[in-house]
Design an enzyme around this catalytic site. Structure first.
Site, mmCIF file in Angstrom:
data_model
loop_
_atom_site.group_PDB
_atom_site.id
_atom_site.type_symbol
_atom_site.label_atom_id
_atom_site.label_comp_id
_atom_site.label_asym_id
_atom_site.label_seq_id
_atom_site.Cartn_x
_atom_site.Cartn_y
_atom_site.Cartn_z
ATOM 1 N N PRO A 54 0.764 -1.259 -0.096
ATOM 2 C CA PRO A 54 -0.038 0.075 -0.140
ATOM 3 C C PRO A 54 0.673 1.356 0.005
ATOM 4 O O PRO A 54 1.160 1.630 0.918
ATOM 5 C CB PRO A 54 -0.784 -0.078 1.332
ATOM 6 N N GLU A 55 0.912 1.981 -0.938
ATOM 7 C CA GLU A 55 1.329 3.279 -1.263
ATOM 8 C C GLU A 55 0.218 4.078 -1.940
ATOM 9 O O GLU A 55 -0.830 3.266 -2.409
ATOM 10 C CB GLU A 55 2.647 3.318 -2.052
ATOM 11 N N ARG A 71 15.724 3.904 5.508
ATOM 12 C CA ARG A 71 14.719 2.788 4.803
ATOM 13 C C ARG A 71 15.809 2.394 3.612
ATOM 14 O O ARG A 71 16.664 3.056 3.255
ATOM 15 C CB ARG A 71 13.578 3.650 4.132
ATOM 16 N N LYS A 92 -2.100 7.701 1.686
ATOM 17 C CA LYS A 92 -2.349 6.332 1.807
ATOM 18 C C LYS A 92 -3.574 5.918 2.634
ATOM 19 O O LYS A 92 -3.631 5.145 2.959
ATOM 20 C CB LYS A 92 -1.075 5.689 2.574
#
Length: 258
Positions: free
Chosen positions: A2-3, A247, A59
């Site tokens: 999910p982006e 990240r 989102k």
DNA sequence: GAGTATGTTATATG
DNA sequence: GCATATAACATACT
């Protein structure tokens, strides 16, 4: 998955199938994921309501009801499923039974969240979310992103600056713009920031049009290669991996033009 | 067992 | 206030 593009794809499907239907039963199966944590209150706020529309900000996905709004965030690996015959899924956390269909929010890692909120605007401003990545204009993008003394990738990931970009699409946008993820936003020339804004729209739009299926993305997209550790789709050199803003970041050092 | 993961938030530190 | 780094959350997979 999910982006922004995945959430938008899910929203479009839900919009087609759900608008107009009545919520017969609403079951919150995971107290940690229900913001507020009151299952009974949650159910009673939803049951008997009609779904009148859908919305999305970054989102966050919203089901607009005739009274109130259901907000859903898919977390790291949440997904939504539609069924006709009362099926179940392995990690179901929220089940909505409507007139003709069952909606299941499945989320193995339980990083997702859901709750009933007043409306989208109130939620967005209380949360301090930045403008949606597909709605933000060039000027405002420059204003919000430029000047930050932080790696451009970290800025793009900050939902309070722009809402909707996640780790994968941040890499893709910067790859397409040939910008180093570690470049300080404040030191990036204006025309390159405009380029980033433009690439952002292009990449997100392309992803949505391809149904977020990486295989259907253009040949020169990083996302097709990202998982496989393959060569740069543009120049063939080995892709490199690093940590930026905490990240994992995949980029091609040979393709940069800054 | 170790390391990694598409997200967010709290906490500590400079 | 700003920025960085880290851990934490919970689970699956390699």
């Amino acid at each position: 998955m999910p982006e922004l593009p995945e959430v938008e794809t899910a929203r479009r499907q839900l919009h087609e199938e759900l608008v107009g239907q009545l919520i017969v039963k609403a079951d919150a199966l995971d107290l940690k994921m229900l913001v507020g944590g009151n299952t009974d209150e949650f159910s009673s706020r939803l049951e008997g309501r009609r779904i009148v529309g859908t919305d999305r900000h970054g989102k966050h996905l919203f089901l607009l009801l005739d009274h109130g709004t259901l907000r859903i965030h898919l977390g790291m690996n949440g997904s939504l499923h539609l069924f006709r015959c009362g099926e179940e899924t392995r990690h179901q956390r929220l089940v909505l039974d409507l007139d003709h269909v069952r909606v299941i929010f499945d989320n193995p890692r339980r990083f997702g969240r859901f709750q009933v909120v007043e409306n989208v605007m109130t939620f967005v401003s209380q949360k301090g979310l930045g403008p949606d990545a597909l709605s933000i204009g060039e000027e405002e993008f420059l204003h919000r992103v430029g000047g930050r003394r932080k790696a451009i990738k970290a800025v793009l990931l900050d939902q309070k600056v722009v809402a909707g970009i996640g780790n994968l699409y941040a890499d893709e946008v910067l790859f397409q713009e040939r910008l180093a993820p570690v470049a300080l936003a404040s030191r990036i020339p204006k025309d390159r920031l405009i380029g980033t804004w433009s690439r952002m729209r292009e990449v997100l739009g392309t992803a949505i049009n391809a149904g977020t299926d990486f295989e259907r993305f253009p040949d020169d997209y990083l996302l097709r290669q990202r998982d496989r550790g393959g060569p740069c789709p543009r120049c063939g050199h080995e892709l490199r991996s690093a940590k930026v803003g905490g990240r994992t970041t995949i980029y091609c050092p040979f393709c940069l033009s800054i």
